[in-house]
Design a protein around this motif. Structure first.
Motif, PDB file in Angstrom:
ATOM      1  N   PHE A 233    -101.122  79.691  55.124  1.00 32.54           N
ATOM      2  CA  PHE A 233    -100.215  80.707  54.589  1.00 32.54           C
ATOM      3  C   PHE A 233    -100.649  81.160  53.196  1.00 32.54           C
ATOM      4  CE2 PHE A 233     -96.314  81.949  52.309  1.00 32.54           C
ATOM      5  CZ  PHE A 233     -95.890  82.987  53.134  1.00 32.54           C
ATOM      6  N   GLN A 234    -101.030  80.231  52.347  1.00 32.13           N
ATOM      7  CA  GLN A 234    -101.413  80.607  50.992  1.00 32.13           C
ATOM      8  C   GLN A 234    -102.685  81.455  50.989  1.00 32.13           C
ATOM      9  OE1 GLN A 234     -99.638  80.340  48.271  1.00 32.13           O
ATOM     10  NE2 GLN A 234     -98.014  79.351  49.457  1.00 32.13           N
ATOM     11  N   LYS A 235    -103.596  81.200  51.904  1.00 35.59           N
ATOM     12  CA  LYS A 235    -104.787  82.033  52.018  1.00 35.59           C
ATOM     13  C   LYS A 235    -104.426  83.433  52.507  1.00 35.59           C
ATOM     14  CE  LYS A 235    -107.955  78.176  52.925  1.00 35.59           C
ATOM     15  NZ  LYS A 235    -108.873  77.540  53.897  1.00 35.59           N
ATOM     16  N   VAL A 236    -103.477  83.504  53.424  1.00 37.10           N
ATOM     17  CA  VAL A 236    -103.008  84.805  53.915  1.00 37.10           C
ATOM     18  C   VAL A 236    -102.391  85.622  52.781  1.00 37.10           C
ATOM     19  CG1 VAL A 236    -101.241  85.915  55.353  1.00 37.10           C
ATOM     20  CG2 VAL A 236    -102.694  84.117  56.321  1.00 37.10           C
ATOM     21  N   ILE A 237    -101.551  84.975  51.977  1.00 38.09           N
ATOM     22  CA  ILE A 237    -100.906  85.661  50.854  1.00 38.09           C
ATOM     23  C   ILE A 237    -101.941  86.144  49.849  1.00 38.09           C
ATOM     24  CG2 ILE A 237     -99.327  85.372  48.920  1.00 38.09           C
ATOM     25  CD1 ILE A 237     -98.086  85.640  51.760  1.00 38.09           C
ATOM     26  N   ALA A 238    -102.950  85.326  49.583  1.00 40.73           N
ATOM     27  CA  ALA A 238    -104.013  85.734  48.657  1.00 40.73           C
ATOM     28  C   ALA A 238    -104.760  86.950  49.195  1.00 40.73           C
ATOM     29  CB  ALA A 238    -104.976  84.570  48.425  1.00 40.73           C
ATOM     30  N   ALA A 239    -104.992  86.974  50.521  1.00 41.76           N
ATOM     31  CA  ALA A 239    -105.670  88.118  51.139  1.00 41.76           C
ATOM     32  C   ALA A 239    -104.836  89.384  51.002  1.00 41.76           C
ATOM     33  CB  ALA A 239    -105.959  87.820  52.605  1.00 41.76           C
ATOM     34  N   MET A 240    -103.533  89.275  51.279  1.00 38.61           N
ATOM     35  CA  MET A 240    -102.661  90.442  51.170  1.00 38.61           C
ATOM     36  C   MET A 240    -102.583  90.951  49.730  1.00 38.61           C
ATOM     37  SD  MET A 240     -99.479  89.653  53.764  1.00 38.61           S
ATOM     38  CE  MET A 240     -99.728  89.658  55.548  1.00 38.61           C
ATOM     39  N   ASP A 241    -102.525  90.035  48.789  1.00 36.88           N
ATOM     40  CA  ASP A 241    -102.472  90.436  47.377  1.00 36.88           C
ATOM     41  C   ASP A 241    -103.725  91.219  46.995  1.00 36.88           C
ATOM     42  OD1 ASP A 241    -100.012  89.259  47.059  1.00 36.88           O
ATOM     43  OD2 ASP A 241    -100.791  87.416  46.144  1.00 36.88           O
ATOM     44  N   ALA A 242    -104.887  90.756  47.467  1.00 36.42           N
ATOM     45  CA  ALA A 242    -106.140  91.446  47.144  1.00 36.42           C
ATOM     46  C   ALA A 242    -106.199  92.820  47.805  1.00 36.42           C
ATOM     47  CB  ALA A 242    -107.331  90.593  47.570  1.00 36.42           C
TER      48      ALA A 242
END
Length: 478
Positions: A233-242
């Motif tokens: 989940f945290q990797k997904v959120i980082a991807a969306m933020d970028a």
């Protein structure tokens, strides 16, 4: 081993066949998108409703109106390369040029190619999620970049300039970014778990402009990590933020199960991903295919109907373009697979009717794509679609399994991996019970929401003896 290909080479960008629309059409579209960001929402909706009001299906009206506002958002807020490729690749090459190519083939050869394709060039993945069909294929399997480029060229020769890449994990494929760059006249939609979209990858995707990532989520951290693994989940959120930071267009993709059916359409869930920058929300139905299929994970018939109503509610109030691959049957006239609108090419080159329907009659290593699409299997699949008079009950995997089983036997189609025929064997009787229960719920819904019974022609008719069908965008445009 080279693919069989009898299609001429297709150029890209301005000189490609997909961009063969007239100068007037191109100029008109360029002018429209320049003006679009400055037109007030109320005026846009007032103009749109002159046509969308003809749709009796409520979800169809809201979807069309949201689509117009979605287009305005892209041309008002997204990065310049993204805006450019949405205009040139999606609007001009796909909708205008691609339609021209397909219509020319129809007039010349007597058949109409589909409008889109899903290609799964790789089955390797850095995650291992339950319910994912990718694990039923050999994990070492994968197309070469040369093969993938050849497949895309064959698709473009048939007018397909909107191509979805799935898998496996597409970003696990070395050279995939080069493929997007090579075919800069195509608009790509990529289904991904998001964990490999680093800041650098997000920036490159925006520079290319012709890729819309659709990131799979199950809920928030607890739900996503439970299915996809700790830390996902945290990797997904980082991807969306970028992606949001660089001005990309991107989506979330959620699979409805019996456990999360209500949560993934809650205000809390939808608002969260809107805030993260998602412009599109894709909903899929857990299917009894892939790794250890379990009918107990499928949403119940009642949950499926409830989600239909709930998504229609969300469309009316949320700044998000929402599509439900099953419940939006009335929007598109039922099942779109089998080459009617789209089809799937798996990692081995098997030409399947659907990403969730793992049977094929032909392989691209044996014959060109055009011949594969004209197989008896695909023709029979489309004949089944013509007989569907209830556009909520059209899936040949879970709603009409007996017809699919008969079609496979009649045409000699083969399962594309061991266990693909489980829906015709161990799960067959239970799927029939499920389909009967769901069908019973759809009839009063159609009576309530359409106000008329609809037949194969798309025109109001007397109440049939069997099933209703909701009016579609296609029928309303006549």
């Amino acid at each position: 081993m080279p693919l069989q290909n009898n299609h001429p080479a297709v150029g890209g960008g301005e000189n490609g066949n997909g961009a063969s629309s007239s100068r007037a059409s191109r100029a008109g579209l360029h002018l429209a998108v320049k003006l679009l960001p400055y037109i007030p929402d109320k005026m846009l909706l007032r103009i749109t409703r002159r046509w969308s009001s003809r749709l009796q299906y409520p979800g169809g009206r809201e979807w069309v109106e949201r689509l117009v506002l979605f287009a305005k958002e892209i041309f008002a807020t997204k990065a310049k390369p993204v805006r450019k490729k949405v205009l040139e690749n999606f609007l001009i090459n796909y909708l205008v040029g691609g339609t021209k190519i397909r219509n020319e083939i129809r007039d010349r050869e007597g058949w109409l190619p589909p409008v889109a394709v899903v290609i799964s060039p790789i089955m390797k993945c850095n995650l291992r999620c339950y319910g994912c069909y990718a694990h039923e294929y050999a994990r070492h399997a994968g197309m070469t970049i040369e093969t993938l480029n050849d497949v895309i060229r064959q698709c473009k020769a048939l007018g397909m300039y909107f191509i979805t890449i799935s898998g496996g994990e597409p970003f696990f494929m070395k050279g995939i970014m080069d493929v997007f760059a090579e075919h800069d006249d195509v608009y790509f939609q990529v289904y991904t778990n998001g964990t490999l979209i680093t800041d650098e990858v997000a920036k490159r995707l925006v520079e290319l402009g012709n890729v819309m990532p659709c990131i799979s989520v199950e809920g928030f951290e607890k739900e996503t990590d439970a299915r996809r693994g700790a830390g996902t989940f945290q990797k997904v959120i980082a991807a969306m933020d970028a992606l949001k930071r660089y001005g990309a267009v991107f989506a979330y993709s959620a699979t409805a199960t019996r456990e999360n059916n209500e949560f993934i359409v809650s205000d809390e869930f939808v608002d969260f991903y809107i805030e993260k920058g998602c412009s599109v929300g894709w909903y899929f139905h857990y299917m009894p295919v892939g790794k250890s299929p379990d009918l107990e994970l499928m949403p119940t018939p009642e949950q499926r109907m409830w989600r239909l109503e709930r998504i229609n509610e969300l469309r009316a109030v949320k700044p998000l373009l929402i599509s439900d691959f099953w419940n939006d049957g009335p929007l598109v006239g039922g099942c779109i697979a089998g080459g009617r609108c789209y089809f799937h090419i798996n990692v081995h080159g098997d030409v399947e009717a659907c990403v969730f329907n793992h049977f094929a009659a032909d392989n691209l290593y044996d014959k060109p794509l055009k011949e594969c699409l004209r197989s008896d299997f695909f023709k029979g699949f489309q004949e089944c679609q013509k007989s569907q008079v209830n556009s909520l009950c059209t899936c040949l995997v879970i709603d009409r399994a007996p017809e699919m089983k008969e079609l496979v036997a009649r045409t000699g189609a083969y399962p594309t991996h061991p266990g693909a025929d489980i829906t015709h064997n161990e799960l067959f009787n239970d799927l029939k019970l499920y389909a009967d229960a769901y069908k019973a719920l759809t009839i009063p819904w159609c009576e309530k929401h359409t106000g008329a019974w609809w037949g194969k022609t798309g025109e109001p008719q007397a109440k049939p003896t069997e099933e209703p069908v909701g009016p579609t965008v296609e029928s309303a445009s006549r």
